[in-house]
Design an enzyme around this catalytic site. Structure first.
Site, PDB file in Angstrom:
ATOM      1  N   LYS A 249     -12.381   6.022   1.387  1.00 36.45           N
ATOM      2  CA  LYS A 249     -11.098   5.632   2.015  1.00 36.45           C
ATOM      3  C   LYS A 249     -11.084   6.556   2.640  1.00 36.45           C
ATOM      4  CE  LYS A 249      -8.507   2.149   2.920  1.00 36.45           C
ATOM      5  NZ  LYS A 249      -7.359   1.427   2.166  1.00 36.45           N
TER       6      LYS A 249
ATOM      7  N   LYS B 131      -2.082   0.124   6.876  1.00 39.22           N
ATOM      8  CA  LYS B 131      -2.710  -0.836   7.188  1.00 39.22           C
ATOM      9  C   LYS B 131      -1.121  -2.427   6.362  1.00 39.22           C
ATOM     10  CE  LYS B 131      -7.179  -2.996   6.656  1.00 39.22           C
ATOM     11  NZ  LYS B 131      -7.556  -3.613   5.817  1.00 39.22           N
TER      12      LYS B 131
ATOM     13  N   ARG C 248      10.653  -0.317  17.061  1.00 44.76           N
ATOM     14  CA  ARG C 248       9.295   0.006  17.250  1.00 44.76           C
ATOM     15  C   ARG C 248       8.578   0.817  16.566  1.00 44.76           C
ATOM     16  NH1 ARG C 248      11.361  -0.797  22.276  1.00 44.76           N
ATOM     17  NH2 ARG C 248      11.734  -2.561  23.137  1.00 44.76           N
TER      18      ARG C 248
ATOM     19  N   HIS D 140     -14.151  -9.480  -2.419  1.00 49.22           N
ATOM     20  CA  HIS D 140     -13.766  -9.086  -2.524  1.00 49.22           C
ATOM     21  C   HIS D 140     -13.832 -11.022  -1.686  1.00 49.22           C
ATOM     22  CE1 HIS D 140     -11.288  -5.741  -2.585  1.00 49.22           C
ATOM     23  NE2 HIS D 140     -10.324  -6.017  -2.720  1.00 49.22           N
TER      24      HIS D 140
ATOM     25  N   ARG E 116     -14.760  -0.499   8.009  1.00 50.78           N
ATOM     26  CA  ARG E 116     -14.075  -0.800   6.891  1.00 50.78           C
ATOM     27  C   ARG E 116     -13.878  -1.570   5.961  1.00 50.78           C
ATOM     28  NH1 ARG E 116      -7.265   1.130   8.142  1.00 50.78           N
ATOM     29  NH2 ARG E 116      -6.572   0.367   5.875  1.00 50.78           N
TER      30      ARG E 116
ATOM     31  N   GLU F 135      -9.802  -1.032  11.557  1.00 49.59           N
ATOM     32  CA  GLU F 135     -11.153  -2.366  10.677  1.00 49.59           C
ATOM     33  C   GLU F 135     -12.178  -3.311  12.482  1.00 49.59           C
ATOM     34  OE1 GLU F 135      -9.541  -4.036   7.411  1.00 49.59           O
ATOM     35  OE2 GLU F 135     -11.116  -5.692   7.579  1.00 49.59           O
TER      36      GLU F 135
ATOM     37  N   HIS G 108     -11.399 -13.045  -3.343  1.00 51.89           N
ATOM     38  CA  HIS G 108     -10.243 -14.451  -2.631  1.00 51.89           C
ATOM     39  C   HIS G 108     -10.040 -15.266  -4.133  1.00 51.89           C
ATOM     40  CE1 HIS G 108      -9.061 -10.837  -0.057  1.00 51.89           C
ATOM     41  NE2 HIS G 108      -8.681 -10.835  -0.728  1.00 51.89           N
TER      42      HIS G 108
ATOM     43  N   HIS H  93      -5.819  -8.818  -8.825  1.00 49.88           N
ATOM     44  CA  HIS H  93      -6.115  -8.916  -8.116  1.00 49.88           C
ATOM     45  C   HIS H  93      -7.595  -8.219  -8.118  1.00 49.88           C
ATOM     46  CE1 HIS H  93      -7.309  -7.497  -3.367  1.00 49.88           C
ATOM     47  NE2 HIS H  93      -7.905  -6.423  -4.285  1.00 49.88           N
TER      48      HIS H  93
ATOM     49  N   ASN I 152     -14.397  -4.279   1.456  1.00 51.20           N
ATOM     50  CA  ASN I 152     -14.049  -5.824   1.513  1.00 51.20           C
ATOM     51  C   ASN I 152     -15.124  -6.858   0.696  1.00 51.20           C
ATOM     52  OD1 ASN I 152     -11.742  -6.637   2.699  1.00 51.20           O
ATOM     53  ND2 ASN I 152     -12.960  -7.292   4.678  1.00 51.20           N
TER      54      ASN I 152
ATOM     55  N   GLU J  29     -11.116  -0.941  -7.793  1.00 47.11           N
ATOM     56  CA  GLU J  29     -10.961  -1.104  -6.454  1.00 47.11           C
ATOM     57  C   GLU J  29     -11.591   0.603  -6.155  1.00 47.11           C
ATOM     58  OE1 GLU J  29      -9.971  -2.922  -3.380  1.00 47.11           O
ATOM     59  OE2 GLU J  29      -8.599  -4.413  -4.457  1.00 47.11           O
TER      60      GLU J  29
HETATM   61  P1  NAD Z   1       2.663  -4.308  -7.409  1.00 49.17           P
HETATM   62  O1  NAD Z   1       3.474  -3.234  -6.422  1.00 49.17           O
HETATM   63  O2  NAD Z   1       3.234  -5.307  -7.690  1.00 49.17           O
HETATM   64  O3  NAD Z   1       2.503  -2.849  -8.835  1.00 49.17           O
HETATM   65  C1  NAD Z   1       1.948  -3.595  -9.783  1.00 49.17           C
HETATM   66  C2  NAD Z   1       3.309  -3.487 -11.177  1.00 49.17           C
HETATM   67  O4  NAD Z   1       3.855  -2.574 -11.245  1.00 49.17           O
HETATM   68  C3  NAD Z   1       4.980  -4.520 -10.039  1.00 49.17           C
HETATM   69  O5  NAD Z   1       5.736  -5.238 -11.471  1.00 49.17           O
HETATM   70  C4  NAD Z   1       5.565  -2.865 -10.493  1.00 49.17           C
HETATM   71  O6  NAD Z   1       6.491  -3.414 -10.419  1.00 49.17           O
HETATM   72  C5  NAD Z   1       5.236  -1.848 -11.564  1.00 49.17           C
HETATM   73  N1  NAD Z   1       4.946  -0.310 -11.537  1.00 49.17           N
HETATM   74  C6  NAD Z   1       4.690   0.519  -9.776  1.00 49.17           C
HETATM   75  N2  NAD Z   1       4.645   1.725 -10.306  1.00 49.17           N
HETATM   76  C7  NAD Z   1       5.256   1.489 -11.505  1.00 49.17           C
HETATM   77  C8  NAD Z   1       5.018   2.668 -12.446  1.00 49.17           C
HETATM   78  N3  NAD Z   1       4.464   3.977 -11.833  1.00 49.17           N
HETATM   79  N4  NAD Z   1       5.294   2.494 -14.050  1.00 49.17           N
HETATM   80  C9  NAD Z   1       5.464   1.093 -14.079  1.00 49.17           C
HETATM   81  N5  NAD Z   1       5.316  -0.320 -13.897  1.00 49.17           N
HETATM   82  C10 NAD Z   1       4.841   0.064 -12.122  1.00 49.17           C
HETATM   83  O7  NAD Z   1       1.557  -4.259  -7.089  1.00 49.17           O
HETATM   84  P2  NAD Z   1      -0.374  -3.209  -6.709  1.00 49.17           P
HETATM   85  O8  NAD Z   1      -1.130  -4.432  -7.619  1.00 49.17           O
HETATM   86  O9  NAD Z   1       0.435  -1.768  -6.480  1.00 49.17           O
HETATM   87  O10 NAD Z   1      -0.257  -3.584  -4.867  1.00 49.17           O
HETATM   88  C11 NAD Z   1      -0.386  -5.193  -4.886  1.00 49.17           C
HETATM   89  C12 NAD Z   1      -0.333  -5.047  -3.333  1.00 49.17           C
HETATM   90  O11 NAD Z   1      -0.764  -4.164  -2.702  1.00 49.17           O
HETATM   91  C13 NAD Z   1      -0.533  -6.618  -3.094  1.00 49.17           C
HETATM   92  O12 NAD Z   1       0.045  -7.104  -2.537  1.00 49.17           O
HETATM   93  C14 NAD Z   1      -1.797  -6.200  -2.119  1.00 49.17           C
HETATM   94  O13 NAD Z   1      -2.406  -7.675  -0.702  1.00 49.17           O
HETATM   95  C15 NAD Z   1      -1.913  -5.194  -1.146  1.00 49.17           C
HETATM   96  N6  NAD Z   1      -2.732  -3.866  -1.234  1.00 49.17           N
HETATM   97  C16 NAD Z   1      -2.842  -3.309   0.378  1.00 49.17           C
HETATM   98  C17 NAD Z   1      -3.682  -2.748   0.842  1.00 49.17           C
HETATM   99  C18 NAD Z   1      -3.320  -1.580   2.212  1.00 49.17           C
HETATM  100  O14 NAD Z   1      -4.453  -1.313   2.787  1.00 49.17           O
HETATM  101  N7  NAD Z   1      -2.114  -1.634   2.346  1.00 49.17           N
HETATM  102  C19 NAD Z   1      -4.431  -2.853   0.077  1.00 49.17           C
HETATM  103  C20 NAD Z   1      -4.914  -2.911  -0.921  1.00 49.17           C
HETATM  104  C21 NAD Z   1      -3.799  -4.109  -1.686  1.00 49.17           C
HETATM  105 ZN    ZN Z   2      -8.419  -5.132  -2.915  1.00 48.02          ZN
END
Ligand code: NAD
Ligand code: ZN
Length: 351
Positions: free
Chosen positions: A225, A135, A113, A246, A239, A235, A250, A263, A243, A177
């Site tokens: 943020k 999130k 939990r 987005h 918050r 949200e 999307h 993205h 978006n 972003e």
């Molecule tokens: P990701 O985690 O896939 O990372 C992108 C790529 O970079 C990957 O291939 C990873 O292996 C590589 N990588 C990571 N760190 C590295 C480093 N220091 N050096 C070299 N390579 C590295 O993508 P992202 O853009 O970080 O995150 C996208 C995800 O985040 C999506 O799933 C999205 O839904 C989520 N997201 C969540 C929130 C939230 O509030 N929780 C907000 C926005 C996005």
């Molecule tokens: Zn985003």
């Protein structure tokens, strides 16, 4: 720099400091069992650094990419936690981008939990956005982030030095972003993108040299943020402004198998039709200098299908955010037809 998110008993600090990863042992409570989650694209030494500082650690390395943010890997993490004999007092540490953070955070939210979670984001996107705000989620049957929970981390370590290994395209992707947050909330921050020599900065980054401007814009985004999340942790209102860009974004992203866009790149495109022409004139060169896309040929019909599919319509309208002036926003409810025509006018008529 230390930023404190004040959320009652869920309050925590975000530490932004070059080299702070190396101090994980003193900055985090790792004097217990630690499940370190990372992915195959993240340099292994980042997760190793955290694991070495722990009393007892297990490293789980998932395959890189969004496809890993699924139920199978969620299951895998929970099983590893059980096998490792983790109890309520132990913790999970994510070392990677948003994929690792969302998945590991969700596993931490669910195991017994909810146990302690630390996030050590290593992409720009995760440093400015996904690691803050609690999130967590996985994808299911093609629906992104459809299963998840709010689970705030106990602390976030943002080490800009980890970005030196990040491909430049990923750097720009995350900055999209950050630009989004500046456009809606922070006119002064936005101006930094107009004056900074980001090209030089990005070259310094990969050479392992100091990147004061990049650190500065990460700090701006973190502060924005923080303010938004503090006012609206779950949200219900404000918050949603994050978006911005987005909704169309999307829709464009739903065609990523054809257009190959990331993205943040889709968010960059999604913002353009939602700005006044004065704002757009300032936004365009900023996006271009970062190497983000500014033209889009995704079929309007299919983009809109995806928008209507994943956005809940309220009385037949889509809730959207507009930026008429840098640093502020307005909310408008548009019919899908109105939104489609904005998209079409911008990307197909103006050229
Ligand atoms: P990701 O985690 O896939 O990372 C992108 C790529 O970079 C990957 O291939 C990873 O292996 C590589 N990588 C990571 N760190 C590295 C480093 N220091 N050096 C070299 N390579 C590295 O993508 P992202 O853009 O970080 O995150 C996208 C995800 O985040 C999506 O799933 C999205 O839904 C989520 N997201 C969540 C929130 C939230 O509030 N929780 C907000 C926005 C996005
Ligand atoms: Zn985003």
């Amino acid at each position: 720099e230390k930023i404190t998110l004040s959320l009652g008993e869920n309050s925590y600090d975000i530490l932004l400091e070059s080299g702070c990863l190396d101090r994980a042992g003193e900055l985090l409570n790792l004097n217990r069992k630690v499940l370190v989650v990372t992915d195959s694209g993240v340099p292994a030494e980042y997760a190793d650094t955290v694991a070495f500082s722990a009393l007892a650690a297990e490293i789980v390395r998932i395959p890189r990419g969004e496809a890993s943010k699924n139920f199978d890997h969620f299951h895998l993490l929970l099983r590893r936690m059980l096998e490792f004999g983790m109890g309520r007092g132990d913790c999970v540490a994510a070392v990677g981008g948003g994929v690792v953070g969302d998945l590991a955070g969700f596993a931490a939210a669910c195991y017994m939990r909810g146990i302690d979670f630390y996030n050590i984001p290593t992409t720009v996107l995760s440093q400015v956005d996904s690691s803050i705000g609690g999130k967590t989620a996985i994808d299911l049957d093609g629906f992104k982030n459809i299963v998840g929970a709010f689970h705030q981390p106990r602390r976030v370590l943002v080490d800009p030095r980890t970005l030196s290994t990040l491909p430049r395209r990923q750097v720009a992707n995350g900055l999209a972003e950050a630009v989004k947050m500046a456009l809606c909330f922070d006119a002064e921050g936005f101006a930094r993108y107009e004056t900074a020599d980001m090209d030089k900065e990005l070259s310094s980054l990969s050479a392992g040299q100091p990147v004061p401007m990049l650190e500065r814009v990460i700090l701006d985004a973190l502060r924005t943020k923080k303010n938004v999340v503090e006012q609206d942790e779950k949200e219900h209102g404000l918050r949603r402004v994050l978006n911005f860009g987005h909704t169309l974004g999307h829709g464009i992203e739903s065609l990523h198998e054809e257009n190959g866009l990331l993205h943040g790149e889709c968010v960059a495109l999604g913002m353009l039709p939602m700005c006044s022409s004065a704002v757009r004139e300032r936004l365009l060169p900023v996006l271009e200098r970062l190497g983000l896309p500014v033209t889009c040929s995704a079929d309007p019909e299919r983009v809109m299908q995806a928008v209507v599919h994943d956005k809940k319509l309220y009385a037949g309208k889509v809730h959207t955010i507009f930026v008429d002036e840098v640093g502020s926003f307005t909310e408008r409810d548009l019919s899908p037809e109105e939104l489609k025509s904005l998209y079409q006018q911008y990307f197909f008529a103006s050229q």
